[in-house]
Scaffold this motif. Structure first.
Motif, PDB file in Angstrom:
ATOM      1  N   LEU A  87      -7.483   3.357   3.694  1.00  0.00           N
ATOM      2  CA  LEU A  87      -7.594   1.967   4.134  1.00  0.00           C
ATOM      3  C   LEU A  87      -6.199   1.327   4.186  1.00  0.00           C
ATOM      4  CD1 LEU A  87     -10.656   0.925   1.984  1.00  0.00           C
ATOM      5  CD2 LEU A  87     -10.564   0.920   4.481  1.00  0.00           C
ATOM      6  N   PRO A  88      -5.866   0.613   5.262  1.00  0.00           N
ATOM      7  CA  PRO A  88      -4.536  -0.004   5.341  1.00  0.00           C
ATOM      8  C   PRO A  88      -4.306  -1.076   4.274  1.00  0.00           C
ATOM      9  CG  PRO A  88      -5.896  -0.669   7.208  1.00  0.00           C
ATOM     10  CD  PRO A  88      -6.671   0.378   6.452  1.00  0.00           C
ATOM     11  N   GLN A  89      -5.381  -1.620   3.701  1.00  0.00           N
ATOM     12  CA  GLN A  89      -5.247  -2.645   2.669  1.00  0.00           C
ATOM     13  C   GLN A  89      -5.046  -2.065   1.269  1.00  0.00           C
ATOM     14  OE1 GLN A  89      -7.945  -2.269   4.596  1.00  0.00           O
ATOM     15  NE2 GLN A  89      -8.211  -4.086   5.858  1.00  0.00           N
ATOM     16  N   VAL A  90      -4.974  -0.738   1.171  1.00  0.00           N
ATOM     17  CA  VAL A  90      -4.738  -0.085  -0.120  1.00  0.00           C
ATOM     18  C   VAL A  90      -3.394   0.630  -0.054  1.00  0.00           C
ATOM     19  CG1 VAL A  90      -5.549   1.674  -1.748  1.00  0.00           C
ATOM     20  CG2 VAL A  90      -7.202   0.177  -0.603  1.00  0.00           C
ATOM     21  N   ALA A  91      -2.445   0.162  -0.884  1.00  0.00           N
ATOM     22  CA  ALA A  91      -1.097   0.736  -0.894  1.00  0.00           C
ATOM     23  C   ALA A  91      -1.042   2.032  -1.692  1.00  0.00           C
ATOM     24  CB  ALA A  91      -0.099  -0.272  -1.462  1.00  0.00           C
ATOM     25  N   GLY A  92      -1.932   2.213  -2.648  1.00  0.00           N
ATOM     26  CA  GLY A  92      -1.940   3.425  -3.456  1.00  0.00           C
ATOM     27  C   GLY A  92      -2.599   3.181  -4.791  1.00  0.00           C
ATOM     28  N   GLY A  93      -2.441   4.145  -5.666  1.00  0.00           N
ATOM     29  CA  GLY A  93      -3.000   4.054  -7.007  1.00  0.00           C
ATOM     30  C   GLY A  93      -1.886   3.906  -8.027  1.00  0.00           C
ATOM     31  N   LEU A 122      -4.945  -9.020   3.601  1.00  0.00           N
ATOM     32  CA  LEU A 122      -6.321  -8.609   3.335  1.00  0.00           C
ATOM     33  C   LEU A 122      -7.166  -9.856   3.192  1.00  0.00           C
ATOM     34  CD1 LEU A 122      -6.936  -9.017  -0.025  1.00  0.00           C
ATOM     35  CD2 LEU A 122      -5.226  -7.239  -0.038  1.00  0.00           C
ATOM     36  N   GLY A 123      -8.451  -9.681   3.258  1.00  0.00           N
ATOM     37  CA  GLY A 123      -9.372 -10.804   3.059  1.00  0.00           C
ATOM     38  C   GLY A 123      -9.628 -10.963   1.573  1.00  0.00           C
ATOM     39  N   SER A 124     -10.831 -10.760   1.177  1.00  0.00           N
ATOM     40  CA  SER A 124     -11.250 -10.885  -0.212  1.00  0.00           C
ATOM     41  C   SER A 124     -11.078  -9.563  -0.955  1.00  0.00           C
ATOM     42  CB  SER A 124     -12.729 -11.300  -0.219  1.00  0.00           C
ATOM     43  OG  SER A 124     -13.363 -10.945  -1.408  1.00  0.00           O
ATOM     44  N   LEU A 125     -10.562  -9.637  -2.190  1.00  0.00           N
ATOM     45  CA  LEU A 125     -10.467  -8.428  -3.016  1.00  0.00           C
ATOM     46  C   LEU A 125     -11.858  -7.888  -3.342  1.00  0.00           C
ATOM     47  CD1 LEU A 125      -7.562  -9.251  -5.485  1.00  0.00           C
ATOM     48  CD2 LEU A 125      -7.557  -7.588  -3.617  1.00  0.00           C
ATOM     49  N   HIS A 126     -12.823  -8.766  -3.492  1.00  0.00           N
ATOM     50  CA  HIS A 126     -14.201  -8.315  -3.757  1.00  0.00           C
ATOM     51  C   HIS A 126     -14.740  -7.511  -2.568  1.00  0.00           C
ATOM     52  CE1 HIS A 126     -14.688 -10.540  -7.466  1.00  0.00           C
ATOM     53  NE2 HIS A 126     -14.149 -11.592  -6.879  1.00  0.00           N
ATOM     54  N   SER A 127     -14.499  -8.001  -1.368  1.00  0.00           N
ATOM     55  CA  SER A 127     -14.948  -7.276  -0.175  1.00  0.00           C
ATOM     56  C   SER A 127     -14.220  -5.946  -0.034  1.00  0.00           C
ATOM     57  CB  SER A 127     -14.716  -8.116   1.080  1.00  0.00           C
ATOM     58  OG  SER A 127     -15.506  -9.275   1.038  1.00  0.00           O
ATOM     59  N   ASP A 137      -2.445  -4.688  -8.735  1.00  0.00           N
ATOM     60  CA  ASP A 137      -1.298  -5.383  -8.172  1.00  0.00           C
ATOM     61  C   ASP A 137      -1.563  -5.668  -6.703  1.00  0.00           C
ATOM     62  OD1 ASP A 137       1.212  -6.549  -8.052  1.00  0.00           O
ATOM     63  OD2 ASP A 137       2.333  -4.698  -8.379  1.00  0.00           O
ATOM     64  N   LEU A 138      -0.748  -6.554  -6.139  1.00  0.00           N
ATOM     65  CA  LEU A 138      -0.823  -6.896  -4.718  1.00  0.00           C
ATOM     66  C   LEU A 138       0.572  -6.737  -4.144  1.00  0.00           C
ATOM     67  CD1 LEU A 138      -2.392  -8.037  -2.298  1.00  0.00           C
ATOM     68  CD2 LEU A 138      -1.812 -10.321  -3.115  1.00  0.00           C
ATOM     69  N   ARG A 139       0.690  -5.984  -3.070  1.00  0.00           N
ATOM     70  CA  ARG A 139       1.982  -5.691  -2.466  1.00  0.00           C
ATOM     71  C   ARG A 139       2.120  -6.425  -1.145  1.00  0.00           C
ATOM     72  NH1 ARG A 139       3.102   0.143  -3.449  1.00  0.00           N
ATOM     73  NH2 ARG A 139       3.782  -0.680  -5.422  1.00  0.00           N
ATOM     74  N   GLU A 140       3.308  -6.936  -0.900  1.00  0.00           N
ATOM     75  CA  GLU A 140       3.628  -7.585   0.374  1.00  0.00           C
ATOM     76  C   GLU A 140       3.818  -6.518   1.447  1.00  0.00           C
ATOM     77  OE1 GLU A 140       3.821 -10.891   1.040  1.00  0.00           O
ATOM     78  OE2 GLU A 140       3.165 -11.276  -1.003  1.00  0.00           O
ATOM     79  N   PRO A 141       3.635  -6.867   2.732  1.00  0.00           N
ATOM     80  CA  PRO A 141       3.759  -5.879   3.804  1.00  0.00           C
ATOM     81  C   PRO A 141       5.124  -5.222   3.874  1.00  0.00           C
ATOM     82  CG  PRO A 141       2.998  -7.988   4.675  1.00  0.00           C
ATOM     83  CD  PRO A 141       3.279  -8.185   3.231  1.00  0.00           C
ATOM     84  N   SER A 142       6.180  -5.895   3.475  1.00  0.00           N
ATOM     85  CA  SER A 142       7.529  -5.332   3.576  1.00  0.00           C
ATOM     86  C   SER A 142       7.826  -4.273   2.512  1.00  0.00           C
ATOM     87  CB  SER A 142       8.574  -6.443   3.491  1.00  0.00           C
ATOM     88  OG  SER A 142       8.458  -7.099   2.244  1.00  0.00           O
TER      89      SER A 142
END
Length: 127
Positions: free
Chosen positions: A33-39, A81-86, A117-122
């Motif tokens: 998923l593009p909204q997941v940067a990794g683990g 991303l939209g909602s973290l729950h979604s 964590d939440l990562r910025e696109p850059s």
């Protein structure tokens, strides 16, 4: 049920344990998923599973008394991303479907998803 579990164990193949196979399939489906940067392994390095290909960071699979495994994903979300729950619901849905396609459904217990964590696109995508 025992016959289905044996069939699921046979599907593991390539020398991987059922635990590591479930962990790998769940983590790979989440990372697609593009909204997941990794683990992430966490401060104490506990959120990882050993696999024949190395260490799977951000996923643990824990055996239950009934012979199935609960899979816990600890992920970094990637903006936008939209909602973290979604997003968590989508990760669970995709992981469950991927595990089903691999013939491992009988080995799966619960799937939990945590965003650490939440990562910025850059920022670079986690490895």
């Amino acid at each position: 049920m025992a016959a289905r579990r044996e069939t699921a164990l046979a599907a593991v193949g390539s020398g991987r344990s059922p635990r590591s196979r479930l962990a790998r399939v769940a983590l790979e489906s989440a990372r697609a998923l593009p909204q997941v940067a990794g683990g992430v392994r966490g401060d104490h390095g506990l959120w990882a599973t050993t696999d024949e290909g190395g260490l799977l960071e951000g996923v643990s699979a824990v055996a239950r008394p009934d012979g199935r495994y609960d899979v816990d994903l600890h992920l970094v979300a990637q903006w936008p991303l939209g909602s973290l729950h979604s997003l968590a619901d989508e990760v669970r849905r995709r992981a469950s479907a991927a595990i089903e396609r691999q013939g491992l459904r009988e080995l799966l217990g619960d799937i939990t998803v945590s965003f650490e964590d939440l990562r910025e696109p850059s920022e670079d995508r986690a490895s």
